[in-house]
Design a protein around this motif. Structure first.
Motif, PDB file in Angstrom:
ATOM      1  N   TRP A 213       0.744  -1.124  -0.094  1.00  0.00           N
ATOM      2  CA  TRP A 213       0.524   0.096   0.148  1.00  0.00           C
ATOM      3  C   TRP A 213       0.973   1.023  -0.185  1.00  0.00           C
ATOM      4  CZ3 TRP A 213       0.920  -3.254   4.417  1.00  0.00           C
ATOM      5  CH2 TRP A 213       1.306  -3.273   5.283  1.00  0.00           C
ATOM      6  N   ARG A 214       2.221   1.173  -0.056  1.00  0.00           N
ATOM      7  CA  ARG A 214       3.174   2.346   0.184  1.00  0.00           C
ATOM      8  C   ARG A 214       3.196   2.951  -1.252  1.00  0.00           C
ATOM      9  NH1 ARG A 214       3.418   3.873   5.335  1.00  0.00           N
ATOM     10  NH2 ARG A 214       4.285   2.167   6.708  1.00  0.00           N
ATOM     11  N   PRO A 215       2.907   4.006  -1.291  1.00  0.00           N
ATOM     12  CA  PRO A 215       3.243   4.708  -3.119  1.00  0.00           C
ATOM     13  C   PRO A 215       4.538   4.561  -4.078  1.00  0.00           C
ATOM     14  CG  PRO A 215       3.817   6.235  -1.071  1.00  0.00           C
ATOM     15  CD  PRO A 215       3.457   4.980  -0.480  1.00  0.00           C
ATOM     16  N   ASP A 216       5.510   4.371  -2.763  1.00  0.00           N
ATOM     17  CA  ASP A 216       6.515   3.544  -3.695  1.00  0.00           C
ATOM     18  C   ASP A 216       6.805   1.852  -4.210  1.00  0.00           C
ATOM     19  OD1 ASP A 216       7.585   2.730  -0.928  1.00  0.00           O
ATOM     20  OD2 ASP A 216       9.010   3.665  -1.356  1.00  0.00           O
ATOM     21  N   SER A 217       5.862   0.929  -3.234  1.00  0.00           N
ATOM     22  CA  SER A 217       5.738  -0.276  -3.845  1.00  0.00           C
ATOM     23  C   SER A 217       5.743  -0.531  -5.071  1.00  0.00           C
ATOM     24  CB  SER A 217       4.583  -1.042  -3.267  1.00  0.00           C
ATOM     25  OG  SER A 217       3.492  -0.788  -4.368  1.00  0.00           O
ATOM     26  N   THR A 218       5.855  -0.529  -5.711  1.00  0.00           N
ATOM     27  CA  THR A 218       5.897  -0.734  -6.812  1.00  0.00           C
ATOM     28  C   THR A 218       7.498  -0.303  -7.536  1.00  0.00           C
ATOM     29  OG1 THR A 218       5.599   1.325  -8.643  1.00  0.00           O
ATOM     30  CG2 THR A 218       3.865  -0.021  -7.782  1.00  0.00           C
ATOM     31  N   GLN A 219       8.380  -0.008  -6.846  1.00  0.00           N
ATOM     32  CA  GLN A 219       9.560   0.877  -7.104  1.00  0.00           C
ATOM     33  C   GLN A 219      10.409  -1.094  -6.909  1.00  0.00           C
ATOM     34  OE1 GLN A 219      11.057   4.346  -5.612  1.00  0.00           O
ATOM     35  NE2 GLN A 219       9.561   5.202  -6.190  1.00  0.00           N
ATOM     36  N   PHE A 220      10.378  -2.084  -6.088  1.00  0.00           N
ATOM     37  CA  PHE A 220      10.519  -3.522  -6.048  1.00  0.00           C
ATOM     38  C   PHE A 220      10.993  -3.885  -7.243  1.00  0.00           C
ATOM     39  CE2 PHE A 220       9.757  -1.790  -1.679  1.00  0.00           C
ATOM     40  CZ  PHE A 220      11.066  -1.257  -0.692  1.00  0.00           C
ATOM     41  N   PRO A 221      11.743  -4.474  -7.592  1.00  0.00           N
ATOM     42  CA  PRO A 221      11.882  -5.424  -8.595  1.00  0.00           C
ATOM     43  C   PRO A 221      11.306  -7.071  -7.838  1.00  0.00           C
ATOM     44  CG  PRO A 221      14.131  -4.441  -7.840  1.00  0.00           C
ATOM     45  CD  PRO A 221      13.153  -4.325  -6.718  1.00  0.00           C
ATOM     46  N   ALA A 222      10.615  -7.345  -8.821  1.00  0.00           N
ATOM     47  CA  ALA A 222       9.808  -8.502  -8.681  1.00  0.00           C
ATOM     48  C   ALA A 222      11.104  -8.906  -8.005  1.00  0.00           C
ATOM     49  CB  ALA A 222       9.501  -8.892  -9.679  1.00  0.00           C
ATOM     50  N   SER A 223      11.805  -9.369  -8.107  1.00  0.00           N
ATOM     51  CA  SER A 223      12.899 -10.435  -8.094  1.00  0.00           C
ATOM     52  C   SER A 223      13.482 -10.221  -6.541  1.00  0.00           C
ATOM     53  CB  SER A 223      14.245 -10.617  -9.074  1.00  0.00           C
ATOM     54  OG  SER A 223      14.698  -9.383  -8.783  1.00  0.00           O
ATOM     55  N   ALA A 224      12.550  -9.490  -6.161  1.00  0.00           N
ATOM     56  CA  ALA A 224      13.456  -8.549  -4.821  1.00  0.00           C
ATOM     57  C   ALA A 224      12.208  -9.582  -3.594  1.00  0.00           C
ATOM     58  CB  ALA A 224      13.935  -7.496  -4.494  1.00  0.00           C
ATOM     59  N   LEU A 225      11.115  -9.300  -3.993  1.00  0.00           N
ATOM     60  CA  LEU A 225      10.049 -10.271  -2.721  1.00  0.00           C
ATOM     61  C   LEU A 225       9.889 -11.346  -2.764  1.00  0.00           C
ATOM     62  CD1 LEU A 225       7.679  -8.040  -4.668  1.00  0.00           C
ATOM     63  CD2 LEU A 225       8.477  -7.027  -2.887  1.00  0.00           C
ATOM     64  N   GLY A 226       9.963 -12.073  -1.037  1.00  0.00           N
ATOM     65  CA  GLY A 226      10.035 -13.146  -0.972  1.00  0.00           C
ATOM     66  C   GLY A 226       8.683 -13.405  -0.370  1.00  0.00           C
ATOM     67  N   THR A 227       9.060 -14.322   0.989  1.00  0.00           N
ATOM     68  CA  THR A 227       7.673 -15.028   1.178  1.00  0.00           C
ATOM     69  C   THR A 227       7.316 -14.069   2.402  1.00  0.00           C
ATOM     70  OG1 THR A 227       9.042 -15.747   3.244  1.00  0.00           O
ATOM     71  CG2 THR A 227       8.595 -17.545   1.623  1.00  0.00           C
ATOM     72  N   THR A 228       5.767 -14.372   2.868  1.00  0.00           N
ATOM     73  CA  THR A 228       4.801 -12.757   3.578  1.00  0.00           C
ATOM     74  C   THR A 228       5.482 -12.784   4.609  1.00  0.00           C
ATOM     75  OG1 THR A 228       2.547 -12.444   4.164  1.00  0.00           O
ATOM     76  CG2 THR A 228       3.546 -14.455   4.048  1.00  0.00           C
ATOM     77  N   ASN A 229       5.461 -11.588   5.092  1.00  0.00           N
ATOM     78  CA  ASN A 229       5.872 -11.585   7.024  1.00  0.00           C
ATOM     79  C   ASN A 229       4.998 -12.028   7.974  1.00  0.00           C
ATOM     80  OD1 ASN A 229       4.680  -9.209   6.880  1.00  0.00           O
ATOM     81  ND2 ASN A 229       6.093  -8.376   7.901  1.00  0.00           N
ATOM     82  N   GLY A 230       4.104 -12.690   7.296  1.00  0.00           N
ATOM     83  CA  GLY A 230       2.817 -13.031   8.107  1.00  0.00           C
ATOM     84  C   GLY A 230       1.528 -11.596   7.691  1.00  0.00           C
ATOM     85  N   TRP A 231       1.832 -10.889   7.646  1.00  0.00           N
ATOM     86  CA  TRP A 231       0.519  -9.374   7.648  1.00  0.00           C
ATOM     87  C   TRP A 231       0.554  -9.624   6.510  1.00  0.00           C
ATOM     88  CZ3 TRP A 231      -0.574  -7.171  12.327  1.00  0.00           C
ATOM     89  CH2 TRP A 231       0.171  -7.333  13.691  1.00  0.00           C
ATOM     90  N   PRO A 232      -0.919  -8.676   6.296  1.00  0.00           N
ATOM     91  CA  PRO A 232      -1.398  -8.510   4.863  1.00  0.00           C
ATOM     92  C   PRO A 232      -0.774  -7.562   4.073  1.00  0.00           C
ATOM     93  CG  PRO A 232      -2.874  -8.523   6.459  1.00  0.00           C
ATOM     94  CD  PRO A 232      -2.047  -8.552   7.084  1.00  0.00           C
ATOM     95  N   GLY A 233      -0.618  -7.984   2.904  1.00  0.00           N
ATOM     96  CA  GLY A 233      -0.030  -7.419   1.724  1.00  0.00           C
ATOM     97  C   GLY A 233       1.463  -6.755   1.952  1.00  0.00           C
ATOM     98  N   GLU A 234       2.359  -7.350   3.097  1.00  0.00           N
ATOM     99  CA  GLU A 234       4.019  -8.040   2.928  1.00  0.00           C
ATOM    100  C   GLU A 234       4.342  -8.286   2.589  1.00  0.00           C
ATOM    101  OE1 GLU A 234       5.438  -6.200   6.755  1.00  0.00           O
ATOM    102  OE2 GLU A 234       3.261  -5.283   7.392  1.00  0.00           O
ATOM    103  N   ARG A 235       6.226  -8.565   2.292  1.00  0.00           N
ATOM    104  CA  ARG A 235       7.245  -9.879   1.512  1.00  0.00           C
ATOM    105  C   ARG A 235       8.061  -9.148   1.937  1.00  0.00           C
ATOM    106  NH1 ARG A 235       5.229 -10.885  -4.496  1.00  0.00           N
ATOM    107  NH2 ARG A 235       6.800 -12.655  -4.047  1.00  0.00           N
TER     108      ARG A 235
END
Length: 334
Positions: free
Chosen positions: A159-181
């Motif tokens: 939900w952060r305004p800069d969230s689309t700037q993270f490369p897809a390859s940098a996103l791992g597993t969820t940390n247990g909270w909705p919308g977070e990886r």
């Protein structure tokens, strides 16, 4: 950050000379941490968002990405002119919504200590860096209060305004909270991209007038992230965070990750710790106590009467908060 149950199982110690500072670094490797729940994130995505606060462009070129985990860590950047929060002070931690300067609850007023005596109003405010405006931060500063900018450095929040700037390859597993990886902070191209985003976030904190940064989820190496992040990788990233924040003229907190306090204390100005009395590991913060650096500590389910005497004895700024950090529960130890 994390909620914890269970105990740590120590399997190995490793010590090597830190080529960047010339000091011995001791790291602790853990296996089978059955109770370390992923990611202490309390700030939930609101049901309706206001227009996001624009994130300024990075103001400085990120520090070079180390070629391999064995690359020695940078020496601590001198914090001359950087003012940490007071060694002892009342504080408010409000992350569930933008702070209202006219709300007695949000401002932590009229609280009573665990012993039932009136508590002094908070003079330190730890609030969300994105959700709070520059005018709010600067109003607190004008009143003589100390302002800390909450920024998540270890997970991507969608939900952060800069969230689309993270490369897809940098996103791992969820940390247990909705919308977070979890983010991949191991050395490589992902880390370079993450550092650019974080540099811009710290610049936003500085632009709004914050005096310090709380970098959350700086302990991914102790969690199941989906990436082979080592303790050495994590320490290098955390030290980069501290040096970058210092280079912008702000103080920076070590957030949890208490197992590595000995390695991180030279880089960080104070501590924001959770539940160390509940889990009997406050002693891990001994390097900060020895260095006379502030410790701001939160408990959520433990009775204040069971931890406040020890907290006051050791000079901790301990408060019993509600888990949601919405301002409704605030019981200071003093």
């Amino acid at each position: 950050g994390r909620y914890r149950t269970g105990v740590h199982t120590l399997v190995a110690w490793a010590q090597a000379t830190d080529g960047r500072s010339g000091t011995a670094r001791t790291t602790v490797t853990f296996a089978n941490r059955p109770g370390r729940r992923p990611g202490r994130r309390r700030h939930r995505p609101p049901l309706a968002r206001l227009t996001p606060t624009p994130v300024p462009a990075a103001v400085a070129t990120p520090a070079p990405v180390p070629a391999a985990p064995a690359t020695p860590a940078p020496a601590p950047v001198g914090a001359g002119g950087v003012q940490p929060p007071p060694l002892q002070a009342e504080w408010q931690w409000e992350l569930s919504h933008p702070l209202s300067l006219t709300s007695a609850t949000d401002m932590g007023l009229n609280a009573k200590t665990y012993a039932g005596a009136p508590s002094a109003p908070p003079t330190v405010f730890d609030i969300d860096g994105f959700d709070n405006s520059a005018s709010t931060v600067q109003a607190l500063n004008r009143a003589g209060d100390y302002t800390i900018c909450y920024i998540d450095v270890g997970t991507a929040e969608n939900w952060r305004p800069d969230s689309t700037q993270f490369p897809a390859s940098a996103l791992g597993t969820t940390n247990g909270w909705p919308g977070e990886r979890w983010l991949n902070i191991a050395p490589g191209p992902d880390l370079h991209a993450i550092e650019q985003i974080m540099t811009a976030r710290f610049a936003m904190c500085k632009q709004k007038g914050f005096e310090a940064v709380e970098p959350d989820n700086m302990d991914g190496a102790e969690n199941s992230t989906g990436f082979p992040i080592t303790i050495a990788d994590q320490l290098s990233y955390d030290e980069w965070i501290a040096n970058t924040v210092h280079s912008m003229g702000m103080a920076v907190a070590q957030k949890n990750f208490e197992d590595q306090s000995a390695a991180l204390e030279p880089y960080f100005d104070f501590v924001i710790e959770e539940q160390c009395f509940q889990y009997n590991d406050c002693s891990s913060l001994a390097p900060y106590m020895a260095a006379h650096k502030p410790i701001y500590e939160a408990e959520y389910s433990t009775s204040p009467a069971s931890f406040c005497p020890a907290a006051n004895r050791d000079g901790f700024n301990s408060v019993r908060f509600d888990l949601s950090l919405n301002g409704l529960t605030r019981i200071p130890c003093r």
